[in-house]
Design a protein around this motif. Structure first.
Motif, short mmCIF file in Angstrom:
data_model
loop_
_atom_site.label_atom_id
_atom_site.label_comp_id
_atom_site.label_asym_id
_atom_site.label_seq_id
_atom_site.Cartn_x
_atom_site.Cartn_y
_atom_site.Cartn_z
N LEU A 1 41.96 28.86 44.84
CA LEU A 1 42.17 30.05 44.03
C LEU A 1 40.85 30.54 43.45
CD1 LEU A 1 44.16 32.03 42.86
CD2 LEU A 1 44.56 30.46 40.96
N PHE A 2 40.01 29.61 43.03
CA PHE A 2 38.75 30.00 42.40
C PHE A 2 37.79 30.62 43.42
CE2 PHE A 2 35.84 29.61 38.85
CZ PHE A 2 34.58 29.53 39.44
N THR A 3 37.44 29.87 44.46
CA THR A 3 36.40 30.36 45.37
C THR A 3 36.92 31.52 46.24
OG1 THR A 3 37.00 28.75 47.09
CG2 THR A 3 35.33 28.10 45.51
N ASP A 4 38.09 31.33 46.82
CA ASP A 4 38.62 32.40 47.66
C ASP A 4 39.03 33.59 46.79
OD1 ASP A 4 40.28 30.10 50.00
OD2 ASP A 4 38.18 30.46 49.52
N GLY A 5 39.44 33.31 45.57
CA GLY A 5 39.80 34.38 44.64
C GLY A 5 38.59 35.22 44.27
N ILE A 6 37.46 34.56 44.04
CA ILE A 6 36.24 35.33 43.73
C ILE A 6 35.85 36.18 44.93
CG2 ILE A 6 33.76 35.15 43.27
CD1 ILE A 6 34.36 32.72 41.53
N ALA A 7 35.97 35.60 46.11
CA ALA A 7 35.65 36.37 47.32
C ALA A 7 36.58 37.56 47.46
CB ALA A 7 35.74 35.46 48.55
N VAL A 8 37.84 37.36 47.17
CA VAL A 8 38.82 38.45 47.26
C VAL A 8 38.49 39.55 46.25
CG1 VAL A 8 41.24 39.05 46.78
CG2 VAL A 8 40.72 37.09 48.22
N MET A 9 38.13 39.15 45.05
CA MET A 9 37.81 40.17 44.05
C MET A 9 36.54 40.91 44.42
SD MET A 9 39.25 38.55 40.54
CE MET A 9 39.09 40.09 39.73
N ASP A 10 35.63 40.19 45.04
CA ASP A 10 34.40 40.81 45.54
C ASP A 10 34.75 41.84 46.61
OD1 ASP A 10 31.39 39.63 47.18
OD2 ASP A 10 31.63 41.06 45.53
N ALA A 11 35.68 41.45 47.50
CA ALA A 11 36.11 42.36 48.56
C ALA A 11 36.82 43.58 47.98
CB ALA A 11 37.02 41.63 49.55
N LEU A 12 37.55 43.36 46.92
CA LEU A 12 38.26 44.47 46.27
C LEU A 12 37.26 45.45 45.66
CD1 LEU A 12 41.16 42.50 44.56
CD2 LEU A 12 41.43 44.35 46.22
N ARG A 13 36.24 44.88 45.03
CA ARG A 13 35.21 45.75 44.45
C ARG A 13 34.58 46.59 45.54
NH1 ARG A 13 34.16 41.69 40.85
NH2 ARG A 13 32.95 40.52 42.39
N ASP A 14 34.30 45.94 46.65
CA ASP A 14 33.66 46.61 47.78
C ASP A 14 34.58 47.70 48.34
OD1 ASP A 14 32.87 45.77 51.15
OD2 ASP A 14 31.62 46.89 49.75
N ALA A 15 35.85 47.35 48.51
CA ALA A 15 36.81 48.32 49.05
C ALA A 15 36.95 49.51 48.11
CB ALA A 15 38.16 47.66 49.28
N LYS A 16 37.06 49.22 46.84
CA LYS A 16 37.24 50.29 45.86
C LYS A 16 36.00 51.19 45.82
CE LYS A 16 39.40 49.22 41.90
NZ LYS A 16 39.88 48.40 40.77
N ALA A 17 34.84 50.56 45.95
CA ALA A 17 33.61 51.36 45.93
C ALA A 17 33.60 52.32 47.12
CB ALA A 17 32.39 50.45 45.96
N GLN A 18 34.02 51.81 48.27
CA GLN A 18 34.06 52.67 49.45
C GLN A 18 35.09 53.78 49.29
OE1 GLN A 18 34.32 50.40 53.23
NE2 GLN A 18 33.56 48.64 52.08
N ILE A 19 36.23 53.45 48.71
CA ILE A 19 37.26 54.47 48.48
C ILE A 19 36.72 55.54 47.55
CG2 ILE A 19 39.47 54.92 47.35
CD1 ILE A 19 40.37 52.11 48.32
#
Lengths: 166, 791, 293
Positions: free
Chosen positions: B529-547
């Motif tokens: 949850l911690f490591t993959d969760g941080i990666a997921v939130m990082d991906a969300l930030r990236d996706a949102k930035a692109q949107i």
């Protein structure tokens, strides 16, 4: 000796060629392709191979396929029409009465049977009935709650239906 | 659309409850063959000759393979494992050959016909004996093994790893102590007991690519280590991890996959399936190591612990691959969640002629805490300080204290004081237990605290990919294995919450495939949850930035003025200026047909900037990415006549930072209690004098069933959020079984004044301990039994 | 040696399902040791998966009507056929009423699913130390009816178990029923067992008592099992209870007598010392419950 047996699985008539020494477990899984029936010990200790044979729960790793000739087998897939969940299955899901899910079909089938012969089991009766099954993830509390919940809900539904009938 | 903190069932529940979920156990490939192992009946012997000719003639047998054909060594930390035994066998059950046949039945006939000639060698079963200079050596070629630099095997001995934790000066600390407490503690070998047996289907194709379906927590590690050992390019191997029927640390690193792949090649490039029998899980597959601890702890009269000196000797069996890290983790967790200025812990993993060992849920912490949390209660007695009070006096203070490895605890690591008090309160600490109603029975209360973080290399990485579909559903691409812990469900909740879409529109998928899934090191150590969760939130930030980047061009504002919710992107404060996400996630097309942007792919990653290698001589450093505090409290009733323990009231508390999905967190707490109680009270792999596992089945190796459930397990969730964690959440998957055994033993002491130091606390073992230390209790109970029937 | 079933398949055999007892007996007579009997299969298949037993023929007796007898004949006693499964025994009211020790024993055996298949005769024929079935049967003066082509004979329960996995049947004999003698009027009985770190019993006891408060008419029967290969009925104890001495003292003496006769073993399930201790505990509890104070 090889022979052809007739066996009804989840409502579907099947004819299967089997050898005398084949286990019902293996025939269901490998020849009929019903994979919900698992195995974890092949000695009747873990309960994963539970099926309903003519309505009664048995451990299919200790039953020969030939013994099931002209009989009916039900597994977890057969408890509700395809794509749907039975009311008991729904409660199992809601209560998170599963984690890895490997033992879930066997617990659901056993609970299903118990509730059909004892619609209002006590906690002690449930625990005794589940004594032949292992859940290594340790979801016993949730499983027991799901069964008690189902019994309570079902009793209320019966009451409501009975009252409506009045 | 608040999904953070929302209780909901796992996304794959429908499949599980109908039995339509596919596990590796269920996988079949066209033309598949079946493999079966031939195993050694000797604990230590040279393999003189293997005659496979008779076996090859058995109808249905396609090929028989022996160790000589596969000169590769396997391992994640220590490459000490042969694919099949080559020169010698090291334990009863060591695989020496494999028969591949058209049917499982033919393979099982085949193994009976393989003739192996052995020349027995001297054996050693006791790790203490194995440490003596004249002991038979298990691994003569140790110096040739690939070893990860963090570990120190000692060639010429049976030491697979020697780890030292050195902080301050333990000897001086002990001299300066006013009260000293000593103890010897033992834990037997234990089996993971997952319900889905290890199952592998491998297809070695003629072009050199290898497809593997396996019941695993670690598809990427398996792929990497296999490539490394077999000398194959990494991309030639595709490891697929479907839903896994229980892992518990037993399906990690590298397992049988290389064997099955090589068997596939050997069988003419046809797919091969290997499913271990339950007996083989006990006697051929790795189990959890046996453990012995000698501990001496020094305190001041006011309760402050000033020194902790310990020696851990782990019975690591024939192969010690993952155990070397368990040995290390036990060492650096030896002082648990207490601030101890002077520590010396030597932790040894020792080869013996028992079965191979590997990681298991808890990873050295159940072992270290069994010793530590018992010592704390023993000290409480000598110091005449309440056991809870003693713990609070010494507990680590987030932001201030340093752990035994010299790591200063983050301020936001949790609230251990509140946690300890909550556990104590849950069992009515301070109030003596009610008197047991029946004669010969006594009630007692006990508690134990614990702390854990993931044991992983400092550079263990995680990543995540988020892809959108035309209808704004999302494919969440992660490497997180799913074996019941529910992490993928929690991750999907994070995505849904952040993007403002219903969680039903987040698709996580059921199979992790190393060629297509985002990478994560392994799903172990409570890190998911911690490591993959941080990666997921990082991906969300990236996706949102692109949107926002695309939308800002269309709505003609700066990206930071935009917000995303309810499947829309809109201007903050003026939400009527909006675009539906469906018009953005595949790029935006202007009315005249020109388009900007493109399919949005959110990319995220995580590496730990804070974890370090540990000093090779002192173990100092930052070994782990977070620490979770936990504790267990229990009221028990012990029947001195039979030795039976009844759990009256159980409670566990964890400061998880944030319960993304409280239902799943509670499930872990309950399930962890069950496993903890099972290992504490019933489980023991028994070896006889020739090294045979005498109870390789689920009747004589007793795993807890519904009938042993406590009347009640209270789940206490504390949420002191950790700022660098996904929504503040820390992991707890292993911690949930660490404190259970010592809490129960502490309660037994509270009840009858008998110190239990050996597991399991089976009826016979408890009775024997009472018989040795307070026989008068049994005598009195026997007398009452004669007088009144004892009921 | 270690039980564990490394094999997942059964060895090759031919399955036969005789329709009559005569057919079955003739078959067994013809094939003797090459034929194994299948009723519930719980024991048989486990042994076969260990390759401890590899019969050429497996004879399924469940279709034989004579073996499905479950009858309480009042003064003649209880008859349980070889094909009657354990759940049927639990549902049969006369067993719960008059042969409670047997009812208790069966209700504690394995689990409800296995009890849909396993049989009490299968249990005693297995003759492993930890099987529970023989112990309650001993206190009801049970006789095992063994049939062959030559006729039938009755084997007293206390002569039926000869050693580990060894029973008194000849290779051409089939155990077709057990006959329990009717217990004394108004008698009560019970069964207790104890386990440690295994699902299997390490000690079990069965006690029957009639007229607990009248020494001259008092009947006490006691049997134990699982502590050694052969379960025992302890007659010395039974005579003891006819004396006028206060019951607690009698129980004390009974325990001395039992411990003298018992030879508990040490094995993977438990050590002898603990078995001996638990035998005493269970025996006292059982006596107390039935004899009161």
């Amino acid at each position: 000796m090889t022979q052809v047996i007739s066996i009804k699985v989840n409502g579907v008539d099947r004819k299967v060629t089997i050898k005398d020494n084949e286990l019902l477990l293996d025939v269901i899984r490998d020849k009929i392709g019903v994979k919900s029936v698992k195995a974890g010990c092949w000695r009747g200790e873990c309960g994963l191979c539970t099926v309903l044979l003519d309505g009664k729960p048995v451990k299919s790793c200790l039953v020969l396929a030939v013994e099931a000739d002209s009989r009916e087998v039900k597994t977890a897939e057969g408890l509700a029409p395809e794509g749907q969940l039975s009311p008991l299955q729904k409660i199992f899901v809601e209560k998170a009465a599963m984690q890895c899910g490997f033992c879930t079909p066997s617990f659901v089938l056993t609970a299903h049977y118990l509730l059909s012969v004892n619609p209002n089991p006590t906690e002690s009766e449930i625990i005794d009935y589940l004594s032949g099954h292992i859940c290594r993830c340790g979801t016993y509390e949730q499983i027991i709650e799901a069964i008690l919940d189902y019994a309570k809900q079902h009793k209320q539904t019966e009451k409501a239906t009975a009252q409506k009938a009045k | 659309m608040g999904y953070i903190g929302k209780s909901m069932p796992q996304y794959d529940s429908f499949l599980k409850v109908t039995g339509t979920a596919t596990y590796a156990f269920d996988v079949e490939l066209p033309g598949m063959l079946h493999a079966k192992l031939v195993t050694s009946p000797h604990a230590h012997a040279k393999i003189v000759k293997i005659d496979t000719s008779k076996a090859e003639k058995v109808p249905g047998v396609v090929a028989v393979a022996t160790g000589q054909e596969f000169p590769y060594r396997l391992g994640i930390y220590v490459g000490d494992r042969d694919v099949l035994a080559i020169d010698k066998v090291r334990w009863v059950g060591h695989p020496v050959a494999a028969v591949i046949a058209e049917t499982l039945e033919a393979a099982e006939r085949g193994i009976d016909q393989v003739e192996v000639e052995y020349e027995p060698l001297p054996t050693v079963f006791d790790p203490v004996e194995a440490l003596k200079p004249d002991a038979p050596i298990m691994h003569e070629k140790m110096s040739e093994y690939r070893v990860s630099p963090a570990f120190k095997p000692i060639p010429g001995t049976n030491i697979a790893n020697q780890f030292k934790l050195v902080r301050g000066d333990a000897e001086r600390g002990l001299k300066e102590s006013e009260v000293i407490v000593e103890g010897e503690f033992d834990i037997p070998h234990v089996s993971h007991g997952f319900m889905e047996l290890q199952s592998i289907v491998a297809h070695y194709e003629k072009d050199g690519t290898i497809e593997i379906w396996t019941s695993t927590q670690s598809p990427f590690s398996t792929r990497y280590l296999m490539a490394l050992s077999l000398g194959i390019p990494i991309d030639k191997i595709v490891v697929k991890a479907p839903l896994c029927g229980g892992g518990f640390g037993g399906k990690v690193g590298i397992g049988w996959e290389p064997l099955v792949a090589l068997l596939s090649k050997r069988a003419g490039f046809r797919p091969v399936k290997l499913v271990l029998s339950r007996k083989e899980q006990f006697s051929s597959a790795p189990v959890r190591e046996g453990f012995h601890a000698s501990v001496k702890a020094g305190f001041k009269k006011d309760g402050k612990m000033v020194a902790y000196k310990a020696r851990f000797v782990m019975d690591a069996g024939g192969y010690a691959d993952y155990t070397v890290n368990v040995c290390r983790a036990a060492g650096y967790s030896s002082e648990g969640c207490y601030e101890v200025p002077n520590i010396f812990c030597e932790s040894l993993a020792v080869y013996t002629n028992k079965g191979a060992t590997s990681a298991m849920r808890g990873f050295g912490y159940p072992e270290s805490h069994w010793a530590l949390e018992r010592i704390m209660d023993m000290a409480a007695v000598k110091l005449k300080i309440d056991p809870l009070e003693l713990r609070l006096i010494n507990i680590l203070k987030p932001g201030e204290s340093e752990t035994g490895t010299g790591e200063r605890l983050r301020e936001d690591t949790g609230d251990p004081v509140a946690l300890a008090k909550s556990v104590a309160q849950a069992i009515g600490w301070g109030k003596p237990p009610e008197k047991a109603k029946r004669p010969g029975r006594y009630r007692g209360k006990g508690l134990a605290l614990c702390i854990k973080g993931p044991a992983q290399p400092p550079n263990a990485a995680a990543s995540a990919i988020i892809k959108f579909n035309e209808d704004v559903s999302v494919d969440l691409n992660i490497g997180t294995a799913s074996f019941g812990q529910g992490t993928p469900t929690s991750l999907s909740q994070i995505v849904a919450d952040e993007l403002g879409i219903p969680v039903e529109k987040v698709r996580v998928g059921l199979v992790r495939s190393t060629d297509l899934s985002a990478y994560t090191w392994q799903t172990v150590g409570s890190r998911g949850l911690f490591t993959d969760g941080i990666a997921v939130m990082d991906a969300l930030r990236d996706a949102k930035a692109q949107i926002k980047d695309v939308a800002s061009q269309v709505l003609k504002v700066k990206p930071e003025e935009l917000e995303i919710a309810n499947e829309q992107v809109f201007i903050k404060g003026a939400p009527w200026h909006r675009l539906p996400l469906s018009e953005v996630v595949f790029g935006y097309t202007y009315p005249d047909g020109r388009s900007i942007g493109g399919p949005i792919i959110g990319r995220g990653k995580f590496m730990s900037p804070l974890t370090t290698y540990l000093d090779p001589d002192t173990g100092q450093g930052v070994p782990t990415i977070f620490h979770t505090f936990g504790g267990a409290g229990v009221e028990i009733e012990v029947d001195v006549l039979t030795g039976e323990i009844e759990i009256i009231n159980a409670a566990q508390a964890f400061d998880v930072g944030k319960a993304i999905n409280p239902l799943l967190v509670k499930g872990q707490i309950d399930g962890g209690w069950v496993m903890g109680q099972s290992v504490a009270l019933y489980e023991q792999i028994v070896f006889d004098e020739q090294g045979w596992v005498v109870n390789p089945n689920l009747s004589n190796y007793r795993i807890m069933r519904a009938k042993e459930m406590p009347h009640k397990i209270q789940e206490i969730i504390l949420e002191t959020p950790q700022s660098n964690a996904p929504h503040g959440a820390r992991g707890l998957g292993e911690l949930v079984m660490v404190a259970v055994a010592p809490a129960i033993a502490n309660a037994i002491y509270n009840a009858i004044g008998v110190q239990i130091t050996k597991l399991p606390m089976s009826p016979e073992n408890v009775w024997r301990a009472i018989h040795e230390r307070r026989p008068e209790l049994i005598e009195e109970a026997r007398r009452k039994l004669r007088e009144s029937g004892g009921e | 040696m270690s039980f564990g079933s490394a094999y997942l398949t059964l060895p090759d055999f031919e399955y036969v399902k005789p329709k009559s007892l005569q057919e079955a007996l003739q078959f067994i007579d013809q094939h003797k040791d090459e034929a194994e009997i299948l009723a519930g299969g719980v024991g048989l298949f486990a042994f076969m998966k260990e390759r401890l037993v590899e019969p050429r023929w497996v004879v399924d007796i469940k279709a034989i009507k004579e073996l499905q007898t479950l009858r309480d004949d009042g003064s003649k006693g209880l008859t349980i056929g070889a094909a009657v499964n354990m759940n049927q025994l639990l549902d049969f009211a006369p067993i719960k009423e008059k042969y409670k020790a047997l009812h208790d024993c069966v209700s504690l055996l394995s689990d409800p699913l296995l009890r849909n298949r396993s049989t009490i005769i299968g249990d005693i024929c297995e003759a492993l130390p930890y099987v529970d079935g023989p112990t309650p049967l001993l206190i009801f003066d049970t006789e095992v009816e063994a049939a062959s082509v030559k006729g039938t004979r009755r084997i007293p329960m206390n002569e039926f178990i000869k050693g580990v996995a060894e029973n008194a049947l000849e290779p051409n004999e089939l155990a077709v029923a057990v006959h329990l003698k009717p217990p004394p009027e108004n008698s009560k009985s019970l069964f207790l067992k104890h386990t440690s770190s295994s699902e299997f019993s390490i000690v079990n006891v069965a006690v029957l008592c009639a007229n607990p408060s009248r020494p001259e008419a008092r009947t006490v029967r006691f049997a134990y099992g699982a502590i050694a290969p052969i379960p025992k009925r302890v007659h010395e104890v039974e005579d003891l209870f006819k004396r006028k001495t206060p019951v607690p003292k009698l129980i004390d003496e009974a325990i001395e007598s039992i411990k003298k006769s018992a030879e508990p073993m040490t094995d993977v399930l438990a050590k002898a010392e603990y078995r001996s201790h638990m035998l005493e505990v269970l025996a006292v509890r059982a006596f107390r419950r039935l004899l009161g104070s």
